[in-house]
Write an enzyme that holds these catalytic residues in place. Structure first.
Site, PDB file in Angstrom:
ATOM      1  N   ALA A 171     -21.228  23.787  82.659  1.00  0.00           N
ATOM      2  CA  ALA A 171     -20.720  22.981  83.774  1.00  0.00           C
ATOM      3  C   ALA A 171     -21.685  21.838  84.052  1.00  0.00           C
ATOM      4  O   ALA A 171     -22.838  21.867  83.635  1.00  0.00           O
ATOM      5  CB  ALA A 171     -20.552  23.852  85.018  1.00  0.00           C
ATOM      6  N   CYS A 172     -21.193  20.849  84.769  1.00  0.00           N
ATOM      7  CA  CYS A 172     -21.979  19.696  85.189  1.00  0.00           C
ATOM      8  C   CYS A 172     -23.257  20.184  85.870  1.00  0.00           C
ATOM      9  O   CYS A 172     -23.188  21.112  86.660  1.00  0.00           O
ATOM     10  CB  CYS A 172     -21.148  18.836  86.139  1.00  0.00           C
ATOM     11  SG  CYS A 172     -21.960  17.322  86.641  1.00  0.00           S
ATOM     12  N   PRO A 173     -24.399  19.625  85.599  1.00  0.00           N
ATOM     13  CA  PRO A 173     -24.683  18.438  84.790  1.00  0.00           C
ATOM     14  C   PRO A 173     -25.127  18.740  83.356  1.00  0.00           C
ATOM     15  O   PRO A 173     -25.580  17.852  82.666  1.00  0.00           O
ATOM     16  CB  PRO A 173     -25.825  17.790  85.551  1.00  0.00           C
ATOM     17  CG  PRO A 173     -26.642  18.959  86.021  1.00  0.00           C
ATOM     18  CD  PRO A 173     -25.597  20.028  86.355  1.00  0.00           C
ATOM     19  N   ASP A 207     -15.591  21.709  80.141  1.00  0.00           N
ATOM     20  CA  ASP A 207     -15.562  21.294  81.543  1.00  0.00           C
ATOM     21  C   ASP A 207     -14.709  20.030  81.663  1.00  0.00           C
ATOM     22  O   ASP A 207     -15.038  18.991  81.086  1.00  0.00           O
ATOM     23  CB  ASP A 207     -16.988  21.034  82.029  1.00  0.00           C
ATOM     24  CG  ASP A 207     -17.068  20.561  83.467  1.00  0.00           C
ATOM     25  OD1 ASP A 207     -16.035  20.586  84.176  1.00  0.00           O
ATOM     26  OD2 ASP A 207     -18.168  20.156  83.892  1.00  0.00           O
TER      27      ASP A 207
END
Length: 95
Positions: free
Chosen positions: A19-21, A46
């Site tokens: 997932a981000c980042p 994602d």
């Protein structure tokens, strides 16, 4: 998103399940190892990575080539710009 023939990547980076980042963090580290003009394929699951990769490429003056959706995997392609290309682009943007 790209739907036409494959782009040849010099390196593939697996960011599936991250997932981000993290896809951006891993992409930056991988880009640092590439030569100017080389292309990296970043594979991510994602959905937010589409906007993140596009924004990151624009902010770092690398060339976003597009994204191919392959099932639930987004395959992002980015070409590393040379220092000269980055300088030229920044000169265009600054008054």
């Amino acid at each position: 998103m790209i739907t036409h023939p494959e782009i040849k990547a010099d390196q593939t980076l697996d960011c599936k399940g991250l997932a981000c980042p993290m896809p951006i963090v891993k992409t930056k580290k991988a880009m640092d190892q590439l030569q100017s003009g080389q292309v990296i394929e970043v594979q991510a699951t994602d959905k937010g990575s589409l906007a993140d990769i596009q924004g990151w490429a624009k902010n770092t003056c690398h060339q976003y080539l597009g994204t191919i959706q392959d099932g639930n995997v987004l395959r992002h392609f980015i070409r590393k710009s040379s220092a000269d290309e980055i300088k030229e682009e920044k000169n265009i943007l600054t008054p």
